[in-house]
Enzyme design. Structure first.
Site, short mmCIF file in Angstrom:
data_model
loop_
_atom_site.label_atom_id
_atom_site.label_comp_id
_atom_site.label_asym_id
_atom_site.label_seq_id
_atom_site.Cartn_x
_atom_site.Cartn_y
_atom_site.Cartn_z
CE LYS A 120 3.12 -33.93 13.84
NZ LYS A 120 2.93 -32.58 14.42
CG ASP A 138 2.85 -30.43 9.08
OD1 ASP A 138 2.34 -30.29 7.94
OD2 ASP A 138 3.93 -29.89 9.39
#
Length: 210
Positions: A120, A138
């Protein structure tokens, strides 16, 4: 969800906010890297409050090392998991100085070798700093993709893989931030604001609920 519906959703996001930007405050690639690392299991508001003071004191790898582990901890104590994050920051600073001359590497493989930097965070850096069409997933993106039916998946990697396939290249630069902001302010985990949502007529959750 049909692809024509996905494209309509993305068109509406773009119309509402053509150039979305992260709400993390930063003035350099290094600062964004640190802020993004710190934001894991924390909020942008808390991170920005801590880094405002931190970056006034130190804003590059050398200055962070001069500040030291305990010095960094003192600035980031309000942030979740601050002990391990401070240790990872020290390790990252050593690696950046010794291997990359203090610069941030511009490819995923090297980024994900840095302590505490996962898929991420690497995606956010590649997208924001190096203008690569990466979509970070996320909690907000994961929720929006599952709730709306845009790209459902049981795990983050499932959603990430689907997004890479179904989001047209022209939308990939901003897709992450559109969904983050939509999830943060409209499609909240609790009490989503469906009445304020500009894609509710295209949303699986809204259709089921009503």
């Amino acid at each position: 969800m049909k692809q024509i519906v996905r494209i309509e959703i993305l068109n509406r996001f773009e119309k509402k906010n053509p150039y979305p930007i992260t709400e993390l405050n930063f003035c350099s690639p290094f600062e964004l890297l640190i802020s993004t690392l710190l934001s894991t299991q924390s909020t942008d508001v808390i991170v920005n409050k801590a880094t405002k003071k931190l970056y006034n004191k130190a804003n590059d790898p050398r200055k962070f090392l001069d500040l030291g582990l305990n010095g960094i901890k003192n600035y980031i104590k309000p942030i979740g998991l601050y002990n391990i994050k401070a240790l990872n920051i020290i390790k990252i600073c050593h690696i950046l100085l010794n291997k990359y001359k203090g610069k941030i590497p511009n490819n995923r493989i090297e980024l994900e070798k840095l302590p505490g930097i996962g898929h991420k965070t690497a995606s956010i850096i590649l997208n924001t700093i190096f203008d690569q069409p990466e979509i970070a997933v996320d909690t907000h993106v994961f929720r929006v993709c599952n709730r709306t039916g845009f790209a459902p998946g049981k795990y983050v990697q499932h959603v990430s893989n689907k997004l890479s396939k179904v989001v047209p290249i022209i939308f990939k630069k901003h897709c992450h931030m559109w969904m983050v902001l939509h999830g943060r302010y409209i499609c909240k985990a609790r009490n989503p604001k469906c009445n304020e949502c500009n894609i509710k007529d295209l949303c699986r959750y809204y259709a089921i609920k009503n």
